[in-house]
Scaffold this active site. Structure first.
Site, mmCIF file in Angstrom:
data_model
loop_
_atom_site.group_PDB
_atom_site.id
_atom_site.type_symbol
_atom_site.label_atom_id
_atom_site.label_comp_id
_atom_site.label_asym_id
_atom_site.label_seq_id
_atom_site.Cartn_x
_atom_site.Cartn_y
_atom_site.Cartn_z
ATOM 1 N N HIS A 374 0.777 -1.378 -0.035
ATOM 2 C CA HIS A 374 -0.137 0.022 -0.072
ATOM 3 C C HIS A 374 0.901 1.340 -0.050
ATOM 4 O O HIS A 374 0.315 2.439 0.051
ATOM 5 C CB HIS A 374 -0.992 0.127 1.159
ATOM 6 C CG HIS A 374 -2.111 -1.099 1.032
ATOM 7 N ND1 HIS A 374 -3.287 -0.701 0.688
ATOM 8 C CD2 HIS A 374 -1.912 -2.205 1.857
ATOM 9 C CE1 HIS A 374 -4.104 -1.698 0.686
ATOM 10 N NE2 HIS A 374 -3.177 -2.793 1.292
ATOM 11 N N LYS A 565 -8.762 13.866 4.409
ATOM 12 C CA LYS A 565 -7.581 12.666 4.487
ATOM 13 C C LYS A 565 -6.708 12.796 5.575
ATOM 14 O O LYS A 565 -6.670 13.918 6.308
ATOM 15 C CB LYS A 565 -6.829 12.554 3.099
ATOM 16 C CG LYS A 565 -6.450 13.926 2.826
ATOM 17 C CD LYS A 565 -5.761 13.739 1.328
ATOM 18 C CE LYS A 565 -6.599 13.763 0.185
ATOM 19 N NZ LYS A 565 -6.565 12.635 -0.649
ATOM 20 N N ARG A 566 -6.114 11.961 5.939
ATOM 21 C CA ARG A 566 -4.808 12.113 7.022
ATOM 22 C C ARG A 566 -3.923 13.270 6.356
ATOM 23 O O ARG A 566 -3.682 13.685 5.193
ATOM 24 C CB ARG A 566 -4.102 10.740 7.156
ATOM 25 C CG ARG A 566 -4.697 9.732 7.777
ATOM 26 C CD ARG A 566 -4.903 10.001 9.334
ATOM 27 N NE ARG A 566 -3.911 10.135 10.006
ATOM 28 C CZ ARG A 566 -3.533 9.204 10.815
ATOM 29 N NH1 ARG A 566 -4.262 8.134 11.148
ATOM 30 N NH2 ARG A 566 -2.363 9.311 11.511
ATOM 31 N N LYS A 571 0.464 14.492 0.984
ATOM 32 C CA LYS A 571 -0.650 14.667 0.239
ATOM 33 C C LYS A 571 -0.937 16.181 0.128
ATOM 34 O O LYS A 571 -1.964 16.549 -0.520
ATOM 35 C CB LYS A 571 -1.666 14.238 1.402
ATOM 36 C CG LYS A 571 -1.657 12.757 1.575
ATOM 37 C CD LYS A 571 -2.838 12.102 2.563
ATOM 38 C CE LYS A 571 -2.749 10.594 2.840
ATOM 39 N NZ LYS A 571 -3.284 9.910 1.866
ATOM 40 N N THR A 673 -8.813 6.643 -2.199
ATOM 41 C CA THR A 673 -10.223 5.931 -2.378
ATOM 42 C C THR A 673 -11.118 7.220 -1.817
ATOM 43 O O THR A 673 -12.291 7.031 -2.390
ATOM 44 C CB THR A 673 -10.314 4.600 -1.242
ATOM 45 O OG1 THR A 673 -9.846 5.156 0.113
ATOM 46 C CG2 THR A 673 -9.617 3.733 -1.567
ATOM 47 N N LYS A 677 -14.922 8.101 -3.957
ATOM 48 C CA LYS A 677 -16.239 8.366 -3.020
ATOM 49 C C LYS A 677 -16.762 9.839 -3.335
ATOM 50 O O LYS A 677 -17.836 10.098 -3.686
ATOM 51 C CB LYS A 677 -15.845 8.346 -1.578
ATOM 52 C CG LYS A 677 -15.397 6.943 -0.994
ATOM 53 C CD LYS A 677 -14.903 6.985 0.245
ATOM 54 C CE LYS A 677 -13.973 5.573 0.712
ATOM 55 N NZ LYS A 677 -13.504 5.838 1.807
HETATM 56 C C1 26V Z 1 2.339 6.304 4.111
HETATM 57 C C2 26V Z 1 3.584 7.202 4.297
HETATM 58 C C3 26V Z 1 3.839 7.997 3.644
HETATM 59 C C4 26V Z 1 4.885 9.267 4.321
HETATM 60 C C5 26V Z 1 6.004 8.340 4.931
HETATM 61 C C6 26V Z 1 5.494 7.320 5.858
HETATM 62 C C7 26V Z 1 4.329 6.555 5.540
HETATM 63 C C8 26V Z 1 3.846 5.385 6.100
HETATM 64 C C9 26V Z 1 2.513 4.847 5.912
HETATM 65 C C10 26V Z 1 1.860 5.386 4.792
HETATM 66 C C11 26V Z 1 0.919 4.577 4.392
HETATM 67 C C12 26V Z 1 0.451 3.221 4.993
HETATM 68 C C13 26V Z 1 -0.327 2.402 4.335
HETATM 69 C C14 26V Z 1 -1.540 2.985 3.762
HETATM 70 O O1 26V Z 1 -2.585 3.553 4.425
HETATM 71 N N1 26V Z 1 -1.702 3.248 2.410
HETATM 72 C C15 26V Z 1 -2.853 3.648 1.785
HETATM 73 O O2 26V Z 1 -3.658 2.458 1.398
HETATM 74 C C16 26V Z 1 -4.796 3.028 0.722
HETATM 75 C C17 26V Z 1 -5.254 1.631 0.493
HETATM 76 O O3 26V Z 1 -4.830 1.084 -0.608
HETATM 77 C C18 26V Z 1 -4.506 3.793 -0.579
HETATM 78 O O4 26V Z 1 -5.516 4.197 -1.205
HETATM 79 C C19 26V Z 1 -3.488 5.043 -0.134
HETATM 80 O O5 26V Z 1 -3.244 5.841 -1.242
HETATM 81 C C20 26V Z 1 -2.517 4.549 0.787
HETATM 82 O O6 26V Z 1 -1.730 5.579 1.198
#
Ligand code: 26V
Length: 827
Positions: A374, A565-566, A571, A673, A677
């Site tokens: 992800h 969003k977060r 982002k 996602t 929506k």
């Molecule tokens: C994102 C980041 C970005 C900055 C640095 C560290 C870090 C660590 C974790 C994450 C995201 C963790 C996994 C996550 O939630 N991914 C999300 O998954 C969604 C479902 O597939 C997807 O729609 C999102 O784009 C994705 O960020």
């Protein structure tokens, strides 16, 4: 011919769910009354909203249970099951979702009305089940609903956290985290299963004993034992066709441990041990910024993975003589690397506990497991220090070493391998201390590995997994994310749903692709007026919510520009905020121009330790303070940051959004996602060519989406230019001036240096290319301003978005997983 708008509005929302006109249901009334009396223990005269909510939920639950037991009964043991392993399930509320999917909204509403109770009031009493951080957890919840809808036998496996994602309070613009005690009033949806429990062990040492046949047996003498107790929640599919189980584990101390300590007379020590054990399921880690890295997180990951594997192996063994056919009867999906220890644990259970030979165990493991990635951001990829693994999971580290040895050896057999390649594909990262790399472990242990959008999957092949992809070219596959239309259209936007049913027929309730029938009416002015009227009501409702939560009064006639969003630098909420500040300056400079009235709406949580993200929230708040109180821009620009974004708040914001902000640095958002929506509910997207935005553009047509900025390859190249930010700033007087204003305290007179660091970061490195994309973003926004002045064109584009996003239904996504990854039949 479509009916009059007012008539449509007055029809009960449940008509949207395709129910026949609700018949009075005396059974429902009696059931609610019986639950109120005998389960809640309250008399009608004394009952409060919460009592009515619980009584109704329990009455509805009885109907769910019938179908649940029926689903289990008709799913023969030989049928293949899907097991979705996820540390997060971001469900939100279940009451209305369940009632709606059972198609009994009308009956329940009437039964309650007859008792003087308003369904919409009591449904708001339910706390959100916020057992997830954001996209990854919400995806798991959408998938559970689609699995049941498609009649696929499935278990969701995760942790029953006592505390979900923190509640966000905004105090003077700063985020405060408040524990989310969602279970304090009980949870009518769950069934505790005290009889379904497994021992999960930690620590200790491994003894090696020679067997007569010359092989070696490994005996793990663990130091600590935790009991995992099952709590089951029924997951109801559309029209109640199937009900699957979400099985969440709660950690309990094993009694002998307590007794032993008591016997030693160490009461305090015993209680402390108990606390340490039960801490495993106490709280969700609130970070999607950097992997937690702490021992407790590793314990959580292993805890639920081990319990879930033991559970499904036990069920398999009740029906089969051995595990050789496990892959024919079950497919496990690992939601990111959080459950990746499953590779080692399944090997350990098969080899050490069930005496399966290593090679056979490896065949079974790699035919059963699949892994979804992800995120590709390097800082987000999970690794665990070898030293920590040795201490917490001593047997697993041995197994990982052996997997790694055999993996590298097989490469050597297939030809020369360079030291460089070994470094690239080894499961052990030696670059900064020795660490186990969970992504490659999951990759090697899986049959299929998937990304979550076409672009993301392509980047997986080209970047993070390029070497493993070269070795296993058929393993990586794409499965573009989707969303459940039941929650995000039927339940969140009943008025629009009713209109769509009228326009394209009731099959749209069952088949998202039927939305394409809307193409026929996009040019019909009467239909468009009704569409706009529905949206207007949704916007009035959101305006009320904004006033109630923030005190900001906004005009529902304005363009509602939404970024929810977060909060994350990648982002780029700060790109949106820079544009907001620049627009504010432009309006003040030319007050007499025909500005498009806009409301900038933000919502989202920052990881509690993510200082810059919290500062971005503060910037939104400070901008709002200045802009909302400046009479010069009143009626043209307003800013609102809505606190405590969660699934339930999303359900209010999304149906009211005109513009959807999807402006991540290209290449960094795996899918998104929320973008789906918002488009489904009629928002036009302004976005970069990132994640699923690329596919949204393909579906809705390039003329119906506003794309701006650098592409993923351009972004990569630009980032490598050391002076990219200073050049971008020098080339854009507007950007230079807005950075000066924010950096020098124009919006923070109480602390003029507050944003100096944030702005300094943009001037110096700007790793997320905010400065580089600023001008293109500004121009794209002004183009949308103009479009708003041509309402016919705006609403045509908006309607075409609704008509063309059927493909993003999670039913389509799950069908693809079922056919290509799990190889299970779809009902
Ligand atoms: C994102 C980041 C970005 C900055 C640095 C560290 C870090 C660590 C974790 C994450 C995201 C963790 C996994 C996550 O939630 N991914 C999300 O998954 C969604 C479902 O597939 C997807 O729609 C999102 O784009 C994705 O960020």
């Amino acid at each position: 011919m479509l009916k009059d708008a007012t008539l449509a509005h007055e029809a009960p929302p449940e008509a949207a769910a395709g129910a026949a006109q609700p018949r009075p249901d005396p059974d429902m009334r009696e059931a609610i009354l019986a639950k109120l009396r005998f389960a809640v223990g309250r008399d009608v005269s004394a009952a409060r909203d919460h009592d009515w909510y619980v009584a109704t939920a329990l009455a509805v639950r009885d109907r769910v249970v019938e179908r649940w037991l029926d689903s289990i009964a008709r799913t023969g043991p030989e049928k293949k099951h899907v097991y979705y392993f996820s540390l997060e399930f971001l469900i939100g509320r279940l009451f209305f979702d369940t009632v709606s999917n059972l198609n009994i909204v009308g009956e329940v509403r009437q039964a309650l009305a007859g008792l003087g109770v308003d369904l919409d009031r009591i449904r708001a009493v339910e706390p959100d089940a916020a057992l997830g951080n954001g996209g990854l957890g919400r995806l798991a919840a959408c998938f559970m609903e689609s699995l049941a809808t498609l009649d696929i036998p499935a278990f969701g496996y995760g942790i029953r956290y006592d505390y979900g994602l923190f509640r966000q309070a905004i105090v003077d613009g700063w985020q405060h985290e408040i524990p989310e005690d969602w279970l304090s009033f009980g949870n009518p949806w769950e069934f505790e299963r005290p009889d379904i429990k497994y021992l999960v062990r930690f620590g200790g040492s491994v003894e090696m004993v020679g067997r007569p046949d010359g092989t070696i047996q490994h005996i793990w003498h663990s130091a600590e034992t935790v009991v995992a107790v099952a709590f089951d929640t029924p997951m109801v599919g559309w029209r109640g066709r199937r009900v699957n189980t979400l099985r969440l584990w709660s950690a309990r101390a094993a009694d002998p441990l307590v007794l032993e300590a008591f016997n030693r007379g160490d009461h305090v020590g015993a209680v402390a041990d108990r606390m340490r054990v039960e801490a495993i399921s106490r709280v969700l880690y609130p970070s999607d910024a950097t992997p937690a890295g702490q021992e407790l997180r590793l314990r959580q990951e292993f805890f639920f993975t081990s319990a879930s594997l033991q559970d499904l192996l036990r069920r398999h063994r009740e029906r089969h003589p051995d595990f050789s056919n496990l892959p024919d009867h079950g497919a496990i999906q690992l939601n990111d690397t959080h459950p990746a220890i499953a590779v080692a644990e399944l090997m350990r259970l098969l080899v050490d506990e069930h005496n399966v030979r290593w090679d056979e165990a490896w065949r079974i493991t790699t035919a059963t497991l699949n892994y979804t990635n992800h995120t590709l951001m390097p800082e987000a990829l999970e690794t665990w220090p070898v030293e920590l693994m040795e201490r917490v999971l001593p047997r697993h580290i041995q197994i990982i070493y052996l997997i790694n040895f055999l993996h590298l050896e097989s490469l050597a057999k297939n030809g020369e391998i360079s030291a460089d390649l070994v470094r690239q594909v080894s499961l052990i990262d030696e670059s900064h201390g020795r660490r186990v790399r969970m992504g490659p472990l999951a990759f090697i242990g899986s049959r299929r590995v998937n990304g979550v959008s076409a672009l993301h999957t392509e980047l997986m092949r080209k970047t993070v997994f390029s070497d493993l992809h070269a070795l296993y070219p058929d393993r990586i596959t794409n499965k573009t994310n989707g969303i459940t239309f039941r929650r995000w259209l039927l339940e969140a936007n009943p008025d629009l749903t009713r209109l769509l049913v009228e326009a394209v027929g009731p099959q749209v309730l069952d088949d998202a692709e039927a939305l394409s029938g809307l193409e026929r009416v996009v040019g019909d002015p009467a239909f468009r007026d009704r569409f706009v009227a529905v949206r207007r009501r949704n916007k009035e409702r959101l305006a009320q919510e904004i006033a109630a939560r923030t005190g900001v009064k906004v005009d529902p006639a304005a363009l509602f520009d939404v970024q929810i969003k977060r909060i994350h630098e990648y982002k780029r909420q700060h790109l949106n905020l820079l544009e907001t500040a620049a627009l504010y300056a432009a309006i003040k400079a030319e007050p007499n121009r025909d500005w498009t009235p806009r409301v900038k709406i933000f919502a989202g949580k920052a990881a509690s330790s993510y200082v810059v993200a919290k500062l971005i929230i503060k910037l939104a708040y400070d901008l709002a303070q200045v802009i909302n109180n400046d009479p010069d821009v009143r009626g043209r620009l307003a800013v609102a940051f809505l606190p405590n974004y969660n699934v339930s708040l999303a359900e209010i914001i999304i149906p009211a959004a005109d513009l959807s902000e999807q402006i991540s640095t290209a290449g960094l958002e795996a899918s998104g996602t929320g973008n789906m929506k918002l488009a489904l509910n009629g928002a036009i997207t302004i976005g970069t060519l990132d994640g699923a935005n690329v596919e949204i553009r393909e579906q809705v047509g390039p003329e119906n989406i506003t794309i701006f900025g650098l592409t993923a390859p351009e972004a990569l190249a630009r980032k490598a230019e050391p002076d990219h930010a200073s050049r971008a700033i020098a080339a854009s007087p507007r950007l230079a001036s807005v950075l000066d204003a924010i950096g020098s305290g124009a919006f923070s007179p109480d602390d003029p240096g507050r944003f100096a660091g944030l702005v300094g970061g943009l001037r110096d490195h700007d790793p997320f290319l905010v400065t580089d994309d600023f001008d293109a973003y500004w121009e794209a926004q002004r183009g949308l301003d103009e479009l708003w002045h041509r309402p016919e064109e705006w609403w045509r584009k908006s309607l075409l978005n609704v008509a063309r996003v059927g493909w993003f239904s999670s039913d389509r996504t799950i069908r693809e997983y079922a056919e290509e990854i799990w190889r299970v039949p779809v009902g």
